[in-house]
Structure formats: C-alpha cells, structure tokens
Design an enzyme around this catalytic site. Structure first.
Site, PDB file in Angstrom:
ATOM      1  N   ASP A   1      -8.977   0.524   2.149  1.00 17.51           N
ATOM      2  CA  ASP A   1      -7.974   0.145   3.138  1.00 17.51           C
ATOM      3  C   ASP A   1      -8.472   0.573   4.510  1.00 17.51           C
ATOM      4  O   ASP A   1      -8.115   1.642   5.017  1.00 17.51           O
ATOM      5  CB  ASP A   1      -6.637   0.807   2.781  1.00 17.51           C
ATOM      6  CG  ASP A   1      -5.528   0.431   3.742  1.00 17.51           C
ATOM      7  OD1 ASP A   1      -5.543  -0.707   4.234  1.00 17.51           O
ATOM      8  OD2 ASP A   1      -4.646   1.264   3.991  1.00 17.51           O
TER       9      ASP A   1
ATOM     10  N   ARG B   1      -7.387   4.114  13.319  1.00 19.54           N
ATOM     11  CA  ARG B   1      -6.461   5.227  13.521  1.00 19.54           C
ATOM     12  C   ARG B   1      -5.855   5.258  14.916  1.00 19.54           C
ATOM     13  O   ARG B   1      -4.693   5.661  15.073  1.00 19.54           O
ATOM     14  CB  ARG B   1      -7.183   6.557  13.253  1.00 19.54           C
ATOM     15  CG  ARG B   1      -7.768   6.718  11.870  1.00 19.54           C
ATOM     16  CD  ARG B   1      -6.700   6.771  10.808  1.00 19.54           C
ATOM     17  NE  ARG B   1      -7.274   7.031   9.481  1.00 19.54           N
ATOM     18  CZ  ARG B   1      -6.597   6.942   8.355  1.00 19.54           C
ATOM     19  NH1 ARG B   1      -5.309   6.617   8.375  1.00 19.54           N
ATOM     20  NH2 ARG B   1      -7.180   7.179   7.196  1.00 19.54           N
TER      21      ARG B   1
ATOM     22  N   GLU C   1      -9.256   3.961  -2.341  1.00 17.23           N
ATOM     23  CA  GLU C   1      -8.055   3.789  -3.145  1.00 17.23           C
ATOM     24  C   GLU C   1      -8.373   3.012  -4.424  1.00 17.23           C
ATOM     25  O   GLU C   1      -9.454   2.447  -4.583  1.00 17.23           O
ATOM     26  CB  GLU C   1      -6.986   3.024  -2.353  1.00 17.23           C
ATOM     27  CG  GLU C   1      -6.688   3.620  -0.988  1.00 17.23           C
ATOM     28  CD  GLU C   1      -5.485   2.995  -0.307  1.00 17.23           C
ATOM     29  OE1 GLU C   1      -4.645   2.385  -1.026  1.00 17.23           O
ATOM     30  OE2 GLU C   1      -5.376   3.113   0.929  1.00 17.23           O
TER      31      GLU C   1
ATOM     32  N   GLU D   1     -10.247   4.261   3.717  1.00 19.97           N
ATOM     33  CA  GLU D   1      -9.353   4.923   2.775  1.00 19.97           C
ATOM     34  C   GLU D   1      -9.756   4.486   1.379  1.00 19.97           C
ATOM     35  O   GLU D   1      -9.640   3.301   1.039  1.00 19.97           O
ATOM     36  CB  GLU D   1      -7.884   4.585   3.056  1.00 19.97           C
ATOM     37  CG  GLU D   1      -7.394   5.210   4.344  1.00 19.97           C
ATOM     38  CD  GLU D   1      -5.898   5.073   4.553  1.00 19.97           C
ATOM     39  OE1 GLU D   1      -5.374   5.769   5.435  1.00 19.97           O
ATOM     40  OE2 GLU D   1      -5.261   4.274   3.833  1.00 19.97           O
TER      41      GLU D   1
ATOM     42  N   GLN E   1      -3.265   2.490  15.037  1.00 25.56           N
ATOM     43  CA  GLN E   1      -2.170   2.901  14.152  1.00 25.56           C
ATOM     44  C   GLN E   1      -1.301   3.977  14.796  1.00 25.56           C
ATOM     45  O   GLN E   1      -0.068   3.930  14.717  1.00 25.56           O
ATOM     46  CB  GLN E   1      -2.743   3.404  12.829  1.00 25.56           C
ATOM     47  CG  GLN E   1      -1.701   3.865  11.820  1.00 25.56           C
ATOM     48  CD  GLN E   1      -2.346   4.445  10.561  1.00 25.56           C
ATOM     49  OE1 GLN E   1      -3.561   4.428  10.397  1.00 25.56           O
ATOM     50  NE2 GLN E   1      -1.518   4.962   9.672  1.00 25.56           N
TER      51      GLN E   1
ATOM     52  N   LYS F   1      -3.908  -1.713  10.310  1.00 26.24           N
ATOM     53  CA  LYS F   1      -4.261  -1.845   8.895  1.00 26.24           C
ATOM     54  C   LYS F   1      -4.536  -3.294   8.481  1.00 26.24           C
ATOM     55  O   LYS F   1      -5.284  -3.536   7.531  1.00 26.24           O
ATOM     56  CB  LYS F   1      -3.103  -1.334   8.026  1.00 26.24           C
ATOM     57  CG  LYS F   1      -2.793   0.140   8.178  1.00 26.24           C
ATOM     58  CD  LYS F   1      -3.717   0.984   7.340  1.00 26.24           C
ATOM     59  CE  LYS F   1      -3.214   2.405   7.234  1.00 26.24           C
ATOM     60  NZ  LYS F   1      -4.044   3.223   6.328  1.00 26.24           N
TER      61      LYS F   1
ATOM     62  N   GLU G   1      -9.996  13.025   7.264  1.00 28.27           N
ATOM     63  CA  GLU G   1      -9.923  14.292   6.534  1.00 28.27           C
ATOM     64  C   GLU G   1     -11.291  14.963   6.477  1.00 28.27           C
ATOM     65  O   GLU G   1     -11.414  16.169   6.708  1.00 28.27           O
ATOM     66  CB  GLU G   1      -9.433  14.049   5.114  1.00 28.27           C
ATOM     67  CG  GLU G   1      -8.008  13.540   5.017  1.00 28.27           C
ATOM     68  CD  GLU G   1      -7.665  13.122   3.611  1.00 28.27           C
ATOM     69  OE1 GLU G   1      -7.195  13.982   2.834  1.00 28.27           O
ATOM     70  OE2 GLU G   1      -7.888  11.951   3.259  1.00 28.27           O
TER      71      GLU G   1
ATOM     72  N   THR H   1      -8.740  -5.534   4.204  1.00 27.73           N
ATOM     73  CA  THR H   1      -8.686  -4.634   3.051  1.00 27.73           C
ATOM     74  C   THR H   1      -9.682  -5.166   2.043  1.00 27.73           C
ATOM     75  O   THR H   1      -9.605  -6.337   1.651  1.00 27.73           O
ATOM     76  CB  THR H   1      -7.278  -4.597   2.428  1.00 27.73           C
ATOM     77  OG1 THR H   1      -6.333  -4.159   3.407  1.00 27.73           O
ATOM     78  CG2 THR H   1      -7.235  -3.673   1.228  1.00 27.73           C
TER      79      THR H   1
ATOM     80  N   ASP I   1       0.850  -1.188   0.000  1.00 25.47           N
ATOM     81  CA  ASP I   1       0.000   0.000   0.000  1.00 25.47           C
ATOM     82  C   ASP I   1       0.887   1.241   0.000  1.00 25.47           C
ATOM     83  O   ASP I   1       1.793   1.364   0.829  1.00 25.47           O
ATOM     84  CB  ASP I   1      -0.899  -0.008   1.238  1.00 25.47           C
ATOM     85  CG  ASP I   1      -1.948   1.095   1.197  1.00 25.47           C
ATOM     86  OD1 ASP I   1      -2.270   1.564   0.088  1.00 25.47           O
ATOM     87  OD2 ASP I   1      -2.450   1.480   2.266  1.00 25.47           O
TER      88      ASP I   1
ATOM     89  N   HIS J   1      -3.724  14.206   0.422  1.00 20.39           N
ATOM     90  CA  HIS J   1      -3.960  13.382   1.605  1.00 20.39           C
ATOM     91  C   HIS J   1      -2.781  13.473   2.571  1.00 20.39           C
ATOM     92  O   HIS J   1      -2.964  13.681   3.785  1.00 20.39           O
ATOM     93  CB  HIS J   1      -4.190  11.927   1.182  1.00 20.39           C
ATOM     94  CG  HIS J   1      -4.327  10.977   2.330  1.00 20.39           C
ATOM     95  ND1 HIS J   1      -5.418  10.974   3.169  1.00 20.39           N
ATOM     96  CD2 HIS J   1      -3.493   9.991   2.783  1.00 20.39           C
ATOM     97  CE1 HIS J   1      -5.264  10.020   4.091  1.00 20.39           C
ATOM     98  NE2 HIS J   1      -4.101   9.421   3.878  1.00 20.39           N
TER      99      HIS J   1
END
Length: 410
Positions: A230, A234, A198, A196, A237, A250, A357, A254, A124, A131
């Site tokens: 993904d 948080r 992607e 996320e 992480q 993570k 975000e 996925t 990844d 971002h």
C-alpha cells in the site's frame, strides 16, 4: 474442506520449492506466442495453462477459466474451489495424466503475469497493534499511542479499486498538496513516499445486502491471499487526513502479487491471534472459533538490500473480524473485493513494515550497502516484498513477491 492427496509429483519438483503441490496458487498470464490471457496455476518453475487443462480434463468446470481471469472461479464457492484444487493435485500425482498436462506447462520465465482478478472494492485496515502504536508515539508523543477506538474495532478506510496494479508495474511518484514545516501550503511531488507491507485477502462468494457476515462464515467467502504494498505519500496524507482519513496520499497505487494462494494451502499456517484486551463485542469475539491468525513471514528489500522481516502472526485483528466488521452495518461483499490487512509490523524495529517506522520518521536514516541513506523512497528505488508460510511435512508455502519501482512525478 477436503484433504489433498500427497505423494511425489511426476514433474520432479524439488520438495523445498515454495510453489510445490502444497501451494498451487492461481493467476492470469500471457506468453509471447499467445497474447490472449489464460488462467494459470504456478507449479515449480512452470505455469500450468489451466484454461487448456480444464477443457481437456475437467470439462464440467472449464467454463470457469475461459475468460483468463479468476473471476468466475472466485464466485463459484468453496465446494468448487476444493474440487478444482483436488483435480489439479491429482493431475500431477497420477502418471496417467502426464501426456495431457505436460504440453500445457509453460516455463515461468516466459510468462507475463497480469492482474489475476477484477478488483470490485478495496478496503484497507489498520490491524497491527505494533504499527498503530509506533505511529501513535510519533504523531501523539504526549498522548496515548492508540486511539480510544483501536482495540474495540478494526479501523479501516475504503480505497480506490481502479488503481490496484499487479507486481512489476512501475509506480509514478504522486503529486498533491502538502504543508511545509513552516506552515506554507504548496503543491508538488510527494517528498515522503513510503511503503506498507501487507497481506490482501480476496473475496470469492458475495453476500446479500443487509445481511452481516458472522465470524463463522468467513471461510465461505474468503478465497485466498496475496502480498500487497500500500504505497503511501506521507506528506500528502498528513495534510488531508483530518477529519475523513486517507485519500490522495493512498489512492495513486496499490500493488499486489500475481499469484493468489488459496486458503486451503495455509491450513498448516493457522495460529491463534494475540490475546485481546478488552474482550471485543460479541460480533467480533472470536474466542473458541477457528483461528484466523497465520504464521506468515514477510521480507522487505529495497534495491536488493533486506530492510525488514515483519511477522503476520502478530496482527491483532484477523481477516474474519475485518469481514464481520465491514458487513455488520449491512454492507454487502462482492466477488473480487480486496481486503488489505494493514501494515504488518512486529515488536522490534527490524520488523517494521514501513519506512516511517524503520527510519523513525526520518530521525534514524537507513544506510544501504552502497553507502547511500534513505528515510523515504527516492526515484528509481525498487521495493520487493516476499512471503512464505509453513506447509505440510516441513514444506514452505510460497506467496511469491510483489515488486514495484518508483518513477519520477509526471
């Protein structure tokens, strides 16, 4: 790459259908009456049983599809990819093939899609400047938004291939260690579960150990693209990632879309990537090469409410550069490697590709139509990411969807 024939298919497709002849994405599926996996091609509101069709009409390549996955097709290489795509196109344009093909069409709503290929390795990346800068400003408010290396190389990490799941698979809220705001170290379900949005690039032909893949060779190895979510815890992480990066925050899941759109379908979507400054080192310098940017538009919905429309064309690092960087030390590619783009985000808040975000790290909660608010995902929430790109003659190439619902921690 061969140029596909054009015309009106005998199937009577709506020209605006995202899974028309301009797309022809590949996947794996089962049906209630045939639980054995078959390889399929999505066409309109149907799935063509490619395992059966090649046995009847393309016997020289039928062995590629007997296992019911895309693994053998991926490994076969660009010349075979082109021949198979041209043959499928011809079957739908030439009325003479109708008697053979029509009985092999399965209504899409009766098909259960499966993980379309065996994921070998999963890498990844972190390729969106928007971002990366958004997160940098959140976590390093008194320093530069980007880390010193960000514009010199595509930053990435190696994920867990065994937890890549197909769209529609529920995601169990992960548990792990985290540090509370007052500094206490606790264990329990993640409280800051995020998404996320992607793209995933799927590797077809492998490369030799010790031989880097130059930018010019990316098209010989990359077969196609899928949508990818993904999922990210948080809080887990944030506690674990120093000094080696993402791990348990993570690796729990996925999600990928079930239909792999071949790169041949995206010929009309290619665009130049954004200007790069400073100029990358020679092995990453794509000045004057075939453009590997794509005008793909994503859309994120939460419980049916649209949150964002991230534009993939804004991505700073391309898949070709990511492949070149991944292999520059001699690491080899394997058939089925999954290369994730990193979160796709645009310059405005409404084009963010993650909740961290969109909700400004919890400072600006999102209000949903039912009056509830979100800063991160709650149990029962369902996230759907869709995507499309320009195709020939004003058509749109559909990427389908990747969908997942959050279940409580086990």
């Amino acid at each position: 790459m061969t140029t596909a024939r054009t015309g009106t298919p005998w199937l009577g497709l709506d020209p605006a259908h995202p899974f028309g002849l301009q797309t022809l994405p590949y996947g794996s599926f089962t049906t209630p009456d045939t639980p054995r996996p078959r390889t399929g091609v999505a066409i309109g509101d149907h799935v063509l049983d490619l395992t059966g069709a090649t046995a009847a009409l393309l016997p020289e390549h039928a062995a590629l599809f007997t296992a019911g996955t895309l693994d053998a097709l991926l490994a076969a290489g660009p010349a075979t990819w082109d021949r198979v795509r041209a043959a499928i196109t011809d079957w739908f344009l030439d009325e003479r093939h109708r008697a053979d093909i029509e009985p092999l069409l399965v209504p899409a709503d009766t098909a259960t899609t499966r993980l379309p290929f065996t994921v070998a390795d999963y890498t990844d990346f972190y390729a969106s400047e928007h971002h990366a800068a958004n997160l940098g400003r959140m976590f390093r408010p008194d320093g530069p938004a980007l880390t010193p290396n960000w514009k010199h190389l595509p930053i990435g990490y190696h994920g867990r291939a065994g937890t890549v799941v197909v769209s529609g698979t529920s995601v169990v809220r992960p548990s792990g260690q985290r540090r509370t705001p007052d500094g206490e170290i606790v264990f329990g379900p993640a409280t800051r579960l995020d998404i996320e949005a992607e793209l995933g690039f799927v590797v077809g032909t492998p490369s030799a150990l010790g031989r880097p893949v130059p930018l010019a060779d990316a098209g010989r190895h990359l077969f196609g693209v899928c949508l990818l979510n993904d999922w990210s815890a948080r809080d887990i992480q944030a506690w674990e990632y120093v000094p080696l990066g993402p791990f348990l925050g993570k690796s729990f899941a996925t999600s990928v879309s079930p239909w792999i759109v071949p790169l041949a379908a995206l010929a009309h979507a290619r665009v130049a990537p954004p200007p790069r400054s400073p100029r990358p080192l020679p092995y990453l310098d794509d000045t004057g090469t075939e453009p590997w940017g794509f005008a793909i538009d994503l859309e994120i919905t939460l419980n049916g409410h649209r949150l964002s429309r991230p534009p993939f064309a804004a991505m700073y690092w391309t898949a070709a550069q990511q492949l070149a960087h991944l292999t520059v030390n001699g690491a080899s590619l394997r058939t089925g490697d999954l290369i994730a783009s990193g979160t796709v985000s645009g310059p405005e808040r409404a084009t963010g590709g993650s909740l961290i975000e969109l909700a400004d790290n919890g400072n600006r909660p999102l209000t949903l139509p039912d009056g509830t608010t979100r800063v991160f995902l709650e149990d029962g929430d369902e996230v759907v990411i869709t995507g499309s790109a320009p195709g020939p003659d004003g058509t749109r190439v559909g990427l389908g969807e990747v969908r997942g619902r959050i279940l409580p921690a086990g």
